[in-house]
Write an enzyme that holds these catalytic residues in place. Structure first.
Site, PDB file in Angstrom:
ATOM      1  N   GLU A 133      -9.766  13.743  14.319  1.00 62.76           N
ATOM      2  CA  GLU A 133      -9.018  13.899  13.282  1.00 62.76           C
ATOM      3  C   GLU A 133      -9.180  15.078  12.866  1.00 62.76           C
ATOM      4  O   GLU A 133     -10.990  15.841  13.156  1.00 62.76           O
ATOM      5  CB  GLU A 133      -9.035  12.761  12.558  1.00 62.76           C
ATOM      6  CG  GLU A 133      -8.058  11.726  12.963  1.00 62.76           C
ATOM      7  CD  GLU A 133      -8.204  10.625  11.513  1.00 62.76           C
ATOM      8  OE1 GLU A 133      -9.006  10.602  10.180  1.00 62.76           O
ATOM      9  OE2 GLU A 133      -7.342  10.063  11.478  1.00 62.76           O
ATOM     10  N   ASP A 135      -6.342   4.671  10.129  1.00 64.07           N
ATOM     11  CA  ASP A 135      -7.652   4.927   9.226  1.00 64.07           C
ATOM     12  C   ASP A 135      -8.116   3.717   8.610  1.00 64.07           C
ATOM     13  O   ASP A 135      -9.266   3.295   8.418  1.00 64.07           O
ATOM     14  CB  ASP A 135      -7.764   6.188   8.052  1.00 64.07           C
ATOM     15  CG  ASP A 135      -7.755   7.580   9.422  1.00 64.07           C
ATOM     16  OD1 ASP A 135      -7.270   7.131  10.573  1.00 64.07           O
ATOM     17  OD2 ASP A 135      -7.722   8.402   7.760  1.00 64.07           O
ATOM     18  N   HIS A 171       1.142  -0.658  -0.521  1.00 64.70           N
ATOM     19  CA  HIS A 171      -0.181   0.104   0.000  1.00 64.70           C
ATOM     20  C   HIS A 171       0.841   1.042  -0.382  1.00 64.70           C
ATOM     21  O   HIS A 171       0.269   2.273   0.142  1.00 64.70           O
ATOM     22  CB  HIS A 171      -0.814   0.223   1.276  1.00 64.70           C
ATOM     23  CG  HIS A 171      -2.587  -0.821   0.696  1.00 64.70           C
ATOM     24  ND1 HIS A 171      -2.060  -1.997  -0.007  1.00 64.70           N
ATOM     25  CD2 HIS A 171      -3.805  -0.935   0.995  1.00 64.70           C
ATOM     26  CE1 HIS A 171      -3.896  -2.575  -0.175  1.00 64.70           C
ATOM     27  NE2 HIS A 171      -4.335  -1.771   0.273  1.00 64.70           N
TER      28      HIS A 171
HETATM   29  C1  LIG Z   1      -5.988   2.967   2.079  1.00 60.95           C
HETATM   30  C2  LIG Z   1      -4.652   3.996   2.576  1.00 60.95           C
HETATM   31  C3  LIG Z   1      -5.049   3.936   3.373  1.00 60.95           C
HETATM   32  C4  LIG Z   1      -3.961   4.242   4.441  1.00 60.95           C
HETATM   33  N1  LIG Z   1      -4.248   5.062   5.682  1.00 60.95           N
HETATM   34  C5  LIG Z   1      -2.890   5.424   6.961  1.00 60.95           C
HETATM   35  C6  LIG Z   1      -2.982   5.661   7.848  1.00 60.95           C
HETATM   36  O1  LIG Z   1      -4.459   6.281   8.844  1.00 60.95           O
HETATM   37  N2  LIG Z   1      -2.520   5.951   9.186  1.00 60.95           N
HETATM   38  C7  LIG Z   1      -1.149   5.622   8.150  1.00 60.95           C
HETATM   39  O2  LIG Z   1       0.283   5.776   8.886  1.00 60.95           O
HETATM   40  N3  LIG Z   1      -0.639   5.060   7.101  1.00 60.95           N
HETATM   41  C8  LIG Z   1      -2.033   4.524   6.064  1.00 60.95           C
HETATM   42  N4  LIG Z   1      -1.892   5.165   5.296  1.00 60.95           N
HETATM   43  C9  LIG Z   1      -0.466   5.050   4.504  1.00 60.95           C
HETATM   44  C10 LIG Z   1      -0.089   3.086   5.700  1.00 60.95           C
HETATM   45  O3  LIG Z   1       0.879   2.931   6.662  1.00 60.95           O
HETATM   46  C11 LIG Z   1       1.296   2.353   4.637  1.00 60.95           C
HETATM   47  O4  LIG Z   1       1.192   2.016   2.794  1.00 60.95           O
HETATM   48  C12 LIG Z   1       2.683   1.523   4.936  1.00 60.95           C
HETATM   49  O5  LIG Z   1       3.263   1.278   4.087  1.00 60.95           O
HETATM   50  C13 LIG Z   1       1.718   0.490   4.806  1.00 60.95           C
HETATM   51  O6  LIG Z   1       1.500  -0.628   4.111  1.00 60.95           O
HETATM   52  P1  LIG Z   1       1.405  -1.475   3.515  1.00 60.95           P
HETATM   53  O7  LIG Z   1       1.447  -2.903   5.158  1.00 60.95           O
HETATM   54  O8  LIG Z   1       0.841  -2.374   2.572  1.00 60.95           O
HETATM   55  O9  LIG Z   1       3.620  -1.701   3.334  1.00 60.95           O
HETATM   56  P2  LIG Z   1       3.966  -2.198   2.525  1.00 60.95           P
HETATM   57  O10 LIG Z   1       3.545  -0.787   1.219  1.00 60.95           O
HETATM   58  O11 LIG Z   1       4.109  -3.307   1.141  1.00 60.95           O
HETATM   59  O12 LIG Z   1       5.428  -1.644   2.897  1.00 60.95           O
HETATM   60  C14 LIG Z   1       6.366  -0.823   3.255  1.00 60.95           C
HETATM   61  C15 LIG Z   1       7.355  -0.995   3.450  1.00 60.95           C
HETATM   62  O13 LIG Z   1       7.986  -1.060   4.501  1.00 60.95           O
HETATM   63  C16 LIG Z   1       8.832  -2.579   4.184  1.00 60.95           C
HETATM   64  N5  LIG Z   1       7.821  -3.154   5.095  1.00 60.95           N
HETATM   65  C17 LIG Z   1       7.317  -3.735   4.570  1.00 60.95           C
HETATM   66  N6  LIG Z   1       6.536  -5.224   5.830  1.00 60.95           N
HETATM   67  C18 LIG Z   1       7.455  -4.616   6.562  1.00 60.95           C
HETATM   68  C19 LIG Z   1       8.500  -5.962   7.431  1.00 60.95           C
HETATM   69  N7  LIG Z   1       7.429  -6.795   8.369  1.00 60.95           N
HETATM   70  N8  LIG Z   1       9.128  -5.626   8.299  1.00 60.95           N
HETATM   71  C20 LIG Z   1      10.502  -4.438   7.653  1.00 60.95           C
HETATM   72  N9  LIG Z   1       9.659  -3.613   6.410  1.00 60.95           N
HETATM   73  C21 LIG Z   1       8.801  -3.861   5.632  1.00 60.95           C
HETATM   74  C22 LIG Z   1       8.844  -2.388   2.191  1.00 60.95           C
HETATM   75  O14 LIG Z   1       9.689  -2.956   1.964  1.00 60.95           O
HETATM   76  C23 LIG Z   1       8.442  -0.877   2.130  1.00 60.95           C
HETATM   77  O15 LIG Z   1       9.704  -0.364   2.592  1.00 60.95           O
HETATM   78  C24 LIG Z   1      -2.528   3.995   4.605  1.00 60.95           C
HETATM   79  C25 LIG Z   1      -2.550   3.522   3.103  1.00 60.95           C
HETATM   80  C26 LIG Z   1      -3.367   2.928   2.017  1.00 60.95           C
HETATM   81  C27 LIG Z   1      -2.746   2.467   0.534  1.00 60.95           C
END
Ligand SMILES: Cc1cc2nc3c(=O)[nH]c(=O)nc-3n(C[C@H](O)[C@H](O)[C@H](O)COP(=O)(O)OP(=O)(O)OC[C@H]3O[C@@H](n4cnc5c(N)ncnc54)[C@H](O)[C@@H]3O)c2cc1C
Ligand SMILES: *[C@@H]1O[C@H](CO)[C@@H](O)[C@H](O)[C@H]1NC(C)=O
Ligand SMILES: *[C@@H]1O[C@H](CO)[C@@H](O)[C@H](O)[C@H]1NC(C)=O
Ligand SMILES: *[C@@H]1O[C@H](CO)[C@@H](O)[C@H](O)[C@H]1NC(C)=O
Ligand SMILES: *[C@@H]1O[C@H](CO)[C@@H](O)[C@H](O)[C@H]1NC(C)=O
Length: 542
Positions: free
Chosen positions: A292, A181, A119
């Protein structure tokens, strides 16, 4: 109405669907002739050694070279970048993750990216010709172990927060304290950034309620760390942008979950009143459980205007009741008070009136509803189906998130919100205050200076079949916003930072840059991990 709510919540689960599970798993053979040829041409020499290295990899999980897996690993929610990995790995657990990293260390070029739920918006979870570890599919994620006596839960790094919520609430009546969120995000993914929502003013970001991590470092070692044990690694990894280790397990603090919430929105035409009230609420002892703030356009646009404010179809926003001098944008606070089914309704209502009584929102512009605690936290999921149907989450999302010091937020409002963004971003604009003292400065996150700083989130959506020019305009407007902040000397930091040059990363980290580089030298000296962040390149730590 449905459309409006959809945009309010903006959910993405497309990439998270079952494609990987159904993908054909073909060990050690390239399924896409095109990508295989490209790799052979580009990396002929290293390809041979990489192939050898991968052949020796003996893990309990699976390695997938198939088109579907590669395609998954090369996409993210942002849709702006695409980097093809060599393979996507579904680990059974931390030992598999360790094996993968130790094997990558033997090659001069291989990188490893943990992918949570993809994401990110700027390719942060990708690995060009490297190995993507699909954390969400990790078998260990199924273990969600609640310790009722000590009020914590142990969860896999690839577990989705939504699954953690459902398990903890339905089995134990407990829940983590601090959320995002939207909950189709992984535990390891948000902890690598911070994880903020309306509870963070009180409990800090999600990184502040973690007491222990199991991490596989860039050295390939599996290490349990906490405030008191291997603490340097613990704080490095929290907000560490995936640079120091892969989080395979996290211990998250819990509290009793309430049954219900009162969900309220109150509208402001004056930014000063809005920020005054928001800051009052986040600094008061007696206050709401969630605070918020949002910016919306002073128009009838269903996505960005008046209709986006009411909380249910019984309520309507009557613009004729707005003050005459209302500007191009308006604001609302979104507030939540927890309660239990056995609570006396009149006591609850009195509490709500008492808290709202201190605020200076516009008369006639108060909207509210009651919801179960779970439904509130999963509020974004409600519209997920509809959102998929409309097709606009497979399209790009040039989102911009930043933190801005309180001292600059009025100027930011005048120059950016009321001017550059006065027509909205075709999606929600969030802005609300947070308290720096709730963040642990030993973590790798960098923040602006003021004790009170504002989150600003531009959650942009495109139209169904966006032209390239539409996306370019959005990206350009983001750049304009960032440049405006720099030009005006605003004290700000990007949240989910994205920079391409070392100069920019140095400026981002400021006086924490040396610490960040030292941590990298210690825990990932070959710069294997999370290359998509573009902070370091393989074998090269400056
Ligand atoms: C619809 C939507 C709503 C959102 N709302 C919020 C919100 O309200 N508040 C907020 O803070 N964020 C929010 N986000 C952002 C979200 O926190 C980030 O996208 C974050 O990257 C987590 O997503 P992910 O788990 O898919 O991680 P990814 O996008 O897959 O990874 C993010 C980064 O972390 C690394 N990573 C992933 N997993 C691990 C692990 N286990 N150990 C070490 N590194 C790792 C990856 O290599 C990459 O660099 C939102 C995103 C979306 C799309
Ligand atoms: C790879 O290198 C070998 C020689 O080492 C050469 O024979 C071969 O044609 C090269 N393959 C590609 C695809 O470039
Ligand atoms: C709308 O109002 C009616 C009566 O005023 C009430 O019965 C109903 O529950 C309300 N609907 C919602 C969604 O609040
Ligand atoms: C919410 O519940 C309270 C009782 O706790 C009730 O007084 C109030 O009318 C409800 N509000 C709505 C909008 O349903
Ligand atoms: C963190 O904050 C404490 C207390 O304000 C301060 O003494 C310390 O120097 C800070 N550490 C870092 C790394 O900024």
């Amino acid at each position: 109405m449905g459309h409006q709510i959809f945009l309010l919540v903006c959910t993405i689960a497309l990439l998270a669907s079952s494609s990987l599970v159904s993908a054909e798993v073909v060990k050690h053979s390239f399924h896409s002739p095109n990508s295989a040829r490209k790799i052979l041409v580009a990396e002929n020499d290293t390809k041979k050694s990489v192939d050898g290295i991968l052949k020796e990899l003996d893990i309990k999980g699976s390695i997938d070279y198939g088109v579907t897996a590669i395609s998954l690993g090369s996409r993210d929610f942002g849709g702006l970048y695409s980097e093809k990995p060599l393979a996507v790995i579904s680990p059974a657990g931390a030992d598999d993750v360790g094996q993968v990293i130790r094997h990558a260390l033997q090659s001069p070029t291989l990188t490893v990216a943990a992918r949570g739920n993809g994401h990110s918006v700027n390719g942060q979870a990708m690995a060009h010709l490297g190995l993507v570890i699909d954390m969400k599919s990790m078998a260990d994620n199924k273990k969600i172990d609640v310790n009722v006596n000590y009020m914590y839960v142990d969860v896999g790094g690839g577990a989705l927060w939504g699954d953690v919520l459902k398990h903890c609430v339905s089995e134990y009546g407990l829940a983590p304290k601090s959320w995002t969120d939207y909950l189709d995000l992984t535990v390891g993914g948000t902890l690598s950034n911070a994880g903020v929502s309306g509870q963070a003013f009180r409990f800090g970001p999600q990184t502040s309620s973690v007491t222990e991590l199991e991490v596989v470092t860039g050295n390939g070692e599996k290490i349990v760390c906490s405030n008191s044990q291997n603490s340097e690694l613990f704080f490095s990894v929290l907000g560490g942008l995936g640079q120091f280790g892969i989080i395979t397990r996290a211990r998250v603090l819990l509290q009793p979950a309430p049954d219900m919430v009162r969900w309220i929105r109150v509208v402001y035409s004056e930014f000063e009143d809005f920020t005054h009230d928001a800051e009052l609420l986040i600094t008061s002892q007696e206050t709401f459980n969630y605070v918020e703030g949002f910016v919306f356009v002073n128009s009838d646009d269903p996505v960005t205007g008046w209709p986006s404010v009411p909380l249910n179809s019984n309520q309507s926003f009557d613009p004729t009741l707005l003050p005459k001098k209302t500007g191009p944008v308006l604001y609302y606070l979104e507030l939540v008070l927890h309660y239990n089914n056995h609570d006396d309704p009149s006591t609850l209502n009195m509490m709500v009136e008492k808290l709202l009584g201190k605020l200076k929102y516009l008369e006639h512009f108060r909207f509210e509803t009651n919801l179960t605690y779970m439904d509130f936290l999963l509020r974004v999921d409600h519209v997920e189906e509809a959102a998929r149907g409309s097709g606009i989450w497979a399209t790009p999302h040039p989102w911009l998130n930043m933190f801005i010091s309180k001292k600059d937020i009025d100027a930011f409002n005048r120059i950016v919100l009321q001017n550059i963004l006065k027509s909205g971003v075709n999606g929600p604009i969030l802005t609300y205050p947070l308290l720096r003292s709730k963040w642990d400065n030993r973590s790798s996150v960098v923040l602006p200076q003021d004790e009170i700083f504002y989150l600003v989130a531009l959650l942009r959506f495109t139209h169904t079949h966006p032209k390239e020019s539409e996306i370019k305009q959005m990206v350009a407007q983001n750049q304009e916003v960032v440049q405006t902040c720099i030009k005006n000397g605003f004290d700000f930091k990007l949240y989910f930072p994205h920079y391409e040059s070392t100069v920019e990363w140095k400026r981002h980290f400021g006086d924490q840059w040396e610490r960040f580089v030292d941590r990298k030298r210690q825990f990932d000296p070959k710069a294997i991990l999370a290359p998509g962040q573009k902070i370091f390149t393989r074998n090269h730590i400056l």
